[in-house]
Every structure is written in C-alpha cells, then in structure tokens.
Write an enzyme that holds these catalytic residues in place. Structure first.
Site, PDB file in Angstrom:
ATOM      1  N   GLU A 125      -0.753 -40.887 -12.151  1.00  0.00           N
ATOM      2  CA  GLU A 125      -0.524 -42.285 -10.564  1.00  0.00           C
ATOM      3  C   GLU A 125      -0.161 -42.451 -11.373  1.00  0.00           C
ATOM      4  O   GLU A 125       1.213 -43.326 -10.433  1.00  0.00           O
ATOM      5  CB  GLU A 125      -2.254 -41.896  -9.968  1.00  0.00           C
ATOM      6  CG  GLU A 125      -2.016 -42.190  -9.245  1.00  0.00           C
ATOM      7  CD  GLU A 125      -3.771 -42.244  -7.741  1.00  0.00           C
ATOM      8  OE1 GLU A 125      -3.747 -43.453  -7.144  1.00  0.00           O
ATOM      9  OE2 GLU A 125      -3.858 -41.071  -9.005  1.00  0.00           O
ATOM     10  N   ARG A 138      -1.019 -38.720  -1.585  1.00  0.00           N
ATOM     11  CA  ARG A 138      -1.027 -39.288  -2.701  1.00  0.00           C
ATOM     12  C   ARG A 138       0.726 -39.656  -3.425  1.00  0.00           C
ATOM     13  O   ARG A 138       1.323 -40.249  -4.726  1.00  0.00           O
ATOM     14  CB  ARG A 138      -1.479 -39.654  -4.421  1.00  0.00           C
ATOM     15  CG  ARG A 138      -2.509 -39.685  -4.606  1.00  0.00           C
ATOM     16  CD  ARG A 138      -3.305 -40.746  -3.961  1.00  0.00           C
ATOM     17  NE  ARG A 138      -4.635 -40.820  -3.542  1.00  0.00           N
ATOM     18  CZ  ARG A 138      -5.262 -40.688  -2.449  1.00  0.00           C
ATOM     19  NH1 ARG A 138      -4.680 -40.383  -1.567  1.00  0.00           N
ATOM     20  NH2 ARG A 138      -6.288 -40.201  -2.558  1.00  0.00           N
ATOM     21  N   SER A 147      -7.674 -44.797 -11.224  1.00  0.00           N
ATOM     22  CA  SER A 147      -7.815 -43.361 -11.597  1.00  0.00           C
ATOM     23  C   SER A 147      -6.177 -42.941 -12.160  1.00  0.00           C
ATOM     24  O   SER A 147      -5.060 -43.405 -11.936  1.00  0.00           O
ATOM     25  CB  SER A 147      -7.147 -42.519 -10.183  1.00  0.00           C
ATOM     26  OG  SER A 147      -9.188 -42.496  -9.740  1.00  0.00           O
TER      27      SER A 147
END
Length: 352
Positions: free
Chosen positions: A344, A160, A239
C-alpha cells in the site's frame, strides 16, 4: 518558503526510514506549493511530494532531487461543507468535524497523514471511505501547468485507488472539499461489523458521532495504528498490504489452496467486490495463516506485535531491512495460497 540542502527525510516519515534529499522545500501556502512544483518541472528536477509521511517508504540512499513538504493549513466549515488545505493533519480535522456535530468521516479517526493524501489513496477504514464524502479536489495539474478543480465523478475512486494514484506525476493536491451530514450529532450508519460489535449495536445503526470516533480510536490503538513515538509498533505505515481482490476463478483456486493447507473446515474471509463476481479477502488473514504471526522476525524490522498487516521499524532498521521482511511475507503468502500481496505505501527509489 523554507529550504534545506542535504536534508534528512526519515524524520518526516512514520517509518522513520530513508536517506536524505538533495534539497527539501517546505511550502506553507498554495502559491508556494505551485511555485516549487513549477520550478522543479521547468528545471527538470525530480520532485518528491511529502505530506504527513505516513505512506512513504524511502530508500536508504535518499532522494536525488527536490522533496516538497506540504505544510499548508486551512480548515473551513460552512454548514455541512468542509474544505481542507492539503497540509492539514487529517485526524485533527476529523476531530473538529465531530465536535461540530457532523457525520461522514468519524470512523476515519486516527489515520496518520495529511488531508491532501486522502483522495490519492481513497483512504478508508472501519466502513468508511473518503470517496463517499469528497465533492471536489483542487490540484495543480503539472501537465497543463494550471490549477484545476476535479469533481468526485472524475476522480475515478475505487478500493485504495484513484485517478491521482494512477497518474502520480500529474497532480499535486492543494485542497479537498467534502459534503458531510448533519445527523443531529449522530454518526453515519455503522457499517463495519467489528465496530458495531464493540458498540453493541447492529450494522446500519447510528450512535453519537463522538462515541463512534472514540471507539475507532480505541480499536486502532489496540492494533498499533495510532502514532505513538514511544511505541515501536506504530513506527509503520499502518497496513502495509492491501486486501487482495480476486477474480472468481482465482478465488476458487485460492479456496483449494486453503483446504489443502488448513483443512476442509477452514473458510477464509470473503467479501463481494463488485458485480462481476470478484471477491475481496483479508491480507492480514493470509499473512497470519502463511506463518507470519504477530511479532514475527528477529531483526530490526518486524511484524507488529499487535497486527499482522503492519511492518515496523523497531528503532534501528534500514529501509533494506524493511523490504527484506516485506519480500519474505509476499513470497510466503504466494507459496502458501497463490495470492500475491501488493504494498500500500508508495516506494521511493526502491521496490519490492
């Protein structure tokens, strides 16, 4: 190039949160994108780049500067080579590659947002990451004042993360190029255990790419991870937290906390995260075991009723409502397990 002043930004995000921008510019060509970025840089105007808005948390006061919405279009397929304009809707592009019989991104179906955001976050799900198929990223380099082509090896992809995320004010992605696989209509090898189980195959097996895509869409929908205007469980950024990666010593301390809290027979999810002994564990598991179960909350921002990783706007929330919930979750998980969750989505004008 469309221009609006005192423009609402909430409708451009999947959270449907955030105040207005001083100015909103919508660019439909690469040249317009570059021109808007150059103008902002030359005048010293703060710039916020918006694609699909699926990874943004904008403060209630909005953005004092120019918000640039990238609405470019372009889907070019040459054999197994794919080039996408940054503004292409990602999940639609995935569907078109599957229809063409190509494999490599079929398990990334249903992820909201635009193609240009995928290399920034190194978007991944259900055993696939875009870094495995991206060959080049075409971007405007604000520092150099020119358009550059960055090969995969120079993108510094990791979990990520990427060069673009590490230096967010330098590059504006214009195009993304991929090398897919012609597997005669079959998917790439299925890597994710949940997907394999639902498909009734072993990890490493291939299935029709269309079936893999449909299965992932079903799994995502069941977790509220496919956008639906009528379903508040999808008024989220997917998420909200990344899965923590722990050093070996941190992991051993974490296991001790798990034993103390949940008993000696409980084993948390754990996956190797590199050759240095680091371990990745599940943010969703941590949140749940810390007491923040599905549907947690009594206010206008709550945890999704379908998935503990998604924080949601139930329709009347403010960004501060959302952040208060996020902070409560972070503090609760830290108190319970000694692990600090990291958000995130990108925050604009606010922070946890």
């Amino acid at each position: 190039m469309q221009e609006i002043h005192d423009a609402p930004l909430a409708p451009l995000t999947t959270f449907r949160l955030g105040g207005p921008a001083t100015r909103l510019v919508t660019a439909t060509t690469d040249d317009e994108v570059v021109a808007a970025v150059r103008e902002a840089d030359e005048t010293g105007t703060p710039l916020l780049v918006i694609g699909g808005g699926s990874n943004l948390v904008i403060g209630d006061k909005g953005f004092d500067g120019t918000a640039l919405r990238i609405a470019t279009r372009g889907f070019a397929l040459d054999g197994t080579r794919l080039e996408l304009a940054a503004g292409e809707v990602w999940t639609d592009a995935v569907a078109r590659t599957v229809e063409a019989g190509l494999a490599g991104i079929e398990c990334l179906a249903g992820i909201p947002g635009s193609a240009g955001a995928t290399p920034i976050q190194n978007v991944g799900a259900y055993g696939q990451e875009v870094s495995a198929t991206i060959t080049e990223v075409v971007a405007y380099d604000r520092r150099a004042g020119e358009t550059v082509t960055i090969p995969n090896a120079a993108c510094d992809f990791s979990y990520r993360h990427s060069r673009f995320k590490a230096d967010p004010d330098r590059f504006v992605v214009l195009r993304v190029r991929f090398e897919l696989e012609d597997a005669q209509g079959l998917s790439a090898p299925i890597k994710y255990a949940e997907t394999a189980r639902v498909l009734g195959v072993e990890p490493g097996d291939r299935v029709p790419a269309a079936l893999a895509r449909e299965t992932v869409l079903g799994l995502r929908a069941g977790k509220g991870m496919v956008l639906d205007p009528e379903d508040h469980d999808t008024w989220s950024a997917g998420s909200f937290f990344t899965n923590p990666i722990l050093e070996r010593e941190q992991y051993e301390e974490f296991l001790g906390r798990v034993r103390d809290r949940l008993g000696p027979d409980v084993t948390p999810p754990a996956f190797p995260a590199g050759e240095d002994g680091r371990v990745k564990t599940s943010a969703a598991w941590l949140i749940d075991k810390a007491g923040f179960t599905k549907g947690y909350g009594s206010g206008p921002a709550r945890i999704s009723t379908k998935h503990t990783l998604a924080l949601t706007n139930r329709g009347e929330a403010t960004t501060e409502d959302l952040l208060a919930l996020a902070r409560e979750v972070v503090e609760g998980v830290r108190d319970a397990f000694g692990v600090t969750l990291v958000n995130e989505p990108v925050t604009v004008g606010v922070s946890l």
